[in-house]
Motif scaffolding. Structure first.
Motif, short mmCIF file in Angstrom:
data_model
loop_
_atom_site.label_atom_id
_atom_site.label_comp_id
_atom_site.label_asym_id
_atom_site.label_seq_id
_atom_site.Cartn_x
_atom_site.Cartn_y
_atom_site.Cartn_z
N GLY A 1 0.82 -1.20 0.00
CA GLY A 1 0.00 0.00 0.00
C GLY A 1 0.85 1.25 0.00
N GLY A 2 0.19 2.38 -0.14
CA GLY A 2 0.90 3.64 -0.13
C GLY A 2 0.04 4.76 -0.67
N LEU A 3 0.69 5.89 -0.92
CA LEU A 3 0.02 7.07 -1.46
C LEU A 3 0.30 7.14 -2.96
CD1 LEU A 3 -1.47 9.78 -1.15
CD2 LEU A 3 0.75 10.81 -0.60
N VAL A 4 -0.74 7.15 -3.75
CA VAL A 4 -0.59 7.21 -5.20
C VAL A 4 -1.55 8.24 -5.78
CG1 VAL A 4 0.21 4.84 -5.45
CG2 VAL A 4 -2.23 5.34 -5.55
N GLN A 5 -1.22 8.73 -6.95
CA GLN A 5 -2.11 9.67 -7.63
C GLN A 5 -3.20 8.92 -8.38
OE1 GLN A 5 0.38 12.21 -10.07
NE2 GLN A 5 0.47 13.74 -8.43
N TRP B 1 -9.72 -10.61 -1.08
CA TRP B 1 -9.30 -9.27 -0.72
C TRP B 1 -10.55 -8.45 -0.40
CZ3 TRP B 1 -4.55 -7.25 0.14
CH2 TRP B 1 -3.43 -7.93 -0.35
N PHE B 2 -10.47 -7.73 0.69
CA PHE B 2 -11.54 -6.82 1.11
C PHE B 2 -10.92 -5.44 1.31
CE2 PHE B 2 -15.19 -9.55 2.29
CZ PHE B 2 -14.61 -10.79 2.10
N ARG B 3 -11.79 -4.44 1.42
CA ARG B 3 -11.30 -3.11 1.74
C ARG B 3 -12.30 -2.39 2.62
NH1 ARG B 3 -11.81 0.13 -4.06
NH2 ARG B 3 -14.08 -0.06 -4.31
N ASP C 1 -11.04 4.65 -4.14
CA ASP C 1 -10.36 3.40 -3.79
C ASP C 1 -9.58 3.54 -2.49
OD1 ASP C 1 -9.59 2.93 -7.28
OD2 ASP C 1 -11.17 1.94 -6.11
N THR C 2 -9.51 4.73 -1.95
CA THR C 2 -8.81 4.94 -0.68
C THR C 2 -9.45 4.11 0.41
OG1 THR C 2 -8.08 7.17 -1.26
CG2 THR C 2 -8.23 6.65 1.09
N ALA C 3 -8.65 3.27 1.03
CA ALA C 3 -9.17 2.33 2.04
C ALA C 3 -8.00 1.55 2.62
CB ALA C 3 -10.17 1.37 1.43
N GLN D 1 -3.68 -7.82 8.85
CA GLN D 1 -3.86 -6.55 9.56
C GLN D 1 -4.18 -5.38 8.62
OE1 GLN D 1 -3.90 -6.20 13.03
NE2 GLN D 1 -4.06 -8.40 12.73
N GLY D 2 -3.99 -5.59 7.36
CA GLY D 2 -4.35 -4.56 6.39
C GLY D 2 -3.19 -3.69 5.96
N THR D 3 -3.33 -3.11 4.79
CA THR D 3 -2.37 -2.16 4.26
C THR D 3 -3.15 -0.97 3.71
OG1 THR D 3 -0.47 -1.86 2.78
CG2 THR D 3 -2.25 -3.25 1.96
N GLN D 4 -2.67 0.23 4.02
CA GLN D 4 -3.40 1.44 3.65
C GLN D 4 -3.10 1.84 2.22
OE1 GLN D 4 -5.56 3.64 5.59
NE2 GLN D 4 -5.88 4.49 3.54
N VAL D 5 -4.13 2.11 1.47
CA VAL D 5 -4.00 2.67 0.13
C VAL D 5 -4.70 4.03 0.13
CG1 VAL D 5 -4.67 2.45 -2.30
CG2 VAL D 5 -3.88 0.44 -1.02
N THR D 6 -3.97 5.05 -0.25
CA THR D 6 -4.53 6.39 -0.33
C THR D 6 -4.31 6.93 -1.74
OG1 THR D 6 -4.01 6.77 2.00
CG2 THR D 6 -4.50 8.71 0.66
N VAL D 7 -5.39 7.36 -2.35
CA VAL D 7 -5.33 7.85 -3.72
C VAL D 7 -5.66 9.34 -3.71
CG1 VAL D 7 -6.18 7.57 -6.08
CG2 VAL D 7 -6.11 5.60 -4.53
#
Length: 124
Positions: A9-13, A36-38, A90-92, A116-122
Protein backbone atom coordinates in the motif's frame (compact mmCIF):
# COMPACT_ATOMS: atom_id res chain seq x y z
CA UNK A 1 -3.50 -21.82 11.37
CA UNK A 2 -2.19 -19.35 8.84
CA UNK A 3 -0.85 -15.85 9.44
CA UNK A 4 -1.33 -13.21 6.75
CA UNK A 5 0.67 -10.04 6.19
CA UNK A 6 -0.30 -7.48 3.57
CA UNK A 7 2.10 -5.06 1.93
CA UNK A 8 2.34 -2.76 -1.05
CA UNK A 9 0.00 0.00 0.00
CA UNK A 10 0.90 3.64 -0.13
CA UNK A 11 0.02 7.07 -1.46
CA UNK A 12 -0.59 7.21 -5.20
CA UNK A 13 -2.11 9.67 -7.63
CA UNK A 14 -5.39 9.02 -9.32
CA UNK A 15 -4.88 7.01 -12.48
CA UNK A 16 -1.90 5.18 -11.08
CA UNK A 17 -1.45 1.50 -10.25
CA UNK A 18 -0.49 -0.58 -7.26
CA UNK A 19 0.27 -4.20 -6.54
CA UNK A 20 -0.72 -5.39 -3.10
CA UNK A 21 0.78 -8.58 -1.73
CA UNK A 22 -0.43 -10.93 0.97
CA UNK A 23 2.24 -13.24 2.34
CA UNK A 24 1.20 -16.29 4.31
CA UNK A 25 3.08 -18.19 6.97
CA UNK A 26 2.27 -21.03 9.30
CA UNK A 27 0.54 -23.16 6.70
CA UNK A 28 0.81 -23.54 2.97
CA UNK A 29 -1.36 -21.08 1.13
CA UNK A 30 -2.65 -23.74 -1.25
CA UNK A 31 -4.82 -25.03 1.59
CA UNK A 32 -7.00 -21.92 1.32
CA UNK A 33 -9.15 -19.98 -1.02
CA UNK A 34 -8.35 -16.30 -0.63
CA UNK A 35 -10.06 -12.96 -0.78
CA UNK A 36 -9.30 -9.27 -0.72
CA UNK A 37 -11.54 -6.82 1.11
CA UNK A 38 -11.30 -3.11 1.74
CA UNK A 39 -12.63 -0.69 4.30
CA UNK A 40 -12.86 3.02 3.69
CA UNK A 41 -13.12 5.49 6.58
CA UNK A 42 -16.59 5.44 8.08
CA UNK A 43 -17.74 2.57 5.88
CA UNK A 44 -18.23 -1.14 6.29
CA UNK A 45 -15.68 -3.62 5.05
CA UNK A 46 -16.47 -4.60 1.48
CA UNK A 47 -15.44 -7.45 -0.73
CA UNK A 48 -13.18 -6.73 -3.68
CA UNK A 49 -12.00 -10.03 -5.14
CA UNK A 50 -11.66 -13.74 -4.41
CA UNK A 51 -9.64 -16.61 -5.84
CA UNK A 52 -9.84 -20.38 -5.56
CA UNK A 53 -7.04 -22.38 -3.98
CA UNK A 54 -5.60 -23.28 -7.37
CA UNK A 55 -6.05 -19.87 -8.93
CA UNK A 56 -8.27 -21.29 -11.66
CA UNK A 57 -11.34 -19.38 -10.56
CA UNK A 58 -11.76 -15.75 -9.57
CA UNK A 59 -14.66 -13.57 -8.51
CA UNK A 60 -14.89 -9.78 -8.39
CA UNK A 61 -17.16 -7.18 -6.95
CA UNK A 62 -18.98 -5.30 -9.68
CA UNK A 63 -17.48 -2.06 -8.46
CA UNK A 64 -13.91 -3.17 -9.17
CA UNK A 65 -14.26 -5.56 -12.08
CA UNK A 66 -12.01 -4.55 -14.94
CA UNK A 67 -9.61 -2.58 -12.75
CA UNK A 68 -8.65 -5.13 -10.08
CA UNK A 69 -6.92 -8.44 -10.74
CA UNK A 70 -6.41 -11.08 -8.08
CA UNK A 71 -3.76 -13.75 -8.55
CA UNK A 72 -1.71 -16.13 -6.46
CA UNK A 73 1.62 -17.90 -6.43
CA UNK A 74 1.28 -20.88 -4.15
CA UNK A 75 4.97 -21.68 -4.48
CA UNK A 76 5.70 -18.26 -2.95
CA UNK A 77 2.80 -18.51 -0.49
CA UNK A 78 1.59 -15.14 -1.73
CA UNK A 79 -1.61 -13.66 -3.10
CA UNK A 80 -1.65 -10.45 -5.10
CA UNK A 81 -4.11 -7.73 -5.92
CA UNK A 82 -3.24 -5.54 -8.88
CA UNK A 83 -5.16 -2.29 -8.97
CA UNK A 84 -5.17 -0.12 -12.07
CA UNK A 85 -6.70 3.26 -12.86
CA UNK A 86 -6.84 4.13 -9.19
CA UNK A 87 -9.57 6.51 -8.09
CA UNK A 88 -9.84 8.58 -4.91
CA UNK A 89 -12.76 6.36 -3.88
CA UNK A 90 -10.36 3.40 -3.79
CA UNK A 91 -8.81 4.94 -0.68
CA UNK A 92 -9.17 2.33 2.04
CA UNK A 93 -7.38 -0.20 4.18
CA UNK A 94 -7.05 -3.36 2.12
CA UNK A 95 -7.20 -6.74 3.85
CA UNK A 96 -6.51 -10.22 2.63
CA UNK A 97 -8.38 -13.17 4.07
CA UNK A 98 -8.10 -16.95 3.92
CA UNK A 99 -10.92 -19.47 3.77
CA UNK A 100 -10.33 -23.00 5.01
CA UNK A 101 -13.70 -23.90 3.53
CA UNK A 102 -12.57 -22.96 0.02
CA UNK A 103 -14.99 -20.03 -0.10
CA UNK A 104 -13.95 -17.12 -2.26
CA UNK A 105 -17.17 -15.19 -2.44
CA UNK A 106 -18.16 -11.84 -1.05
CA UNK A 107 -19.40 -12.69 2.43
CA UNK A 108 -16.76 -11.96 5.08
CA UNK A 109 -18.04 -14.76 7.31
CA UNK A 110 -16.79 -17.25 4.72
CA UNK A 111 -13.22 -16.41 5.69
CA UNK A 112 -11.42 -17.71 8.74
CA UNK A 113 -8.20 -15.70 8.89
CA UNK A 114 -7.44 -12.05 8.26
CA UNK A 115 -4.37 -9.91 7.90
CA UNK A 116 -3.86 -6.55 9.56
CA UNK A 117 -4.35 -4.56 6.39
CA UNK A 118 -2.37 -2.16 4.26
CA UNK A 119 -3.40 1.44 3.65
CA UNK A 120 -4.00 2.67 0.13
CA UNK A 121 -4.53 6.39 -0.33
CA UNK A 122 -5.33 7.85 -3.72
CA UNK A 123 -4.93 11.57 -4.25
CA UNK A 124 -6.90 13.47 -6.86
Amino acid sequence: QVQLVESGGGLVQAGGSLRLSCAASGRTLSSYAMGWFRQAPGKEREFAAGISWSGDATYYAVSVKGRFTISRDNAKNTVYLDINSLKPEDTAVYYCAASAGQFYGSHPYGYNYWGQGTQVTVSS
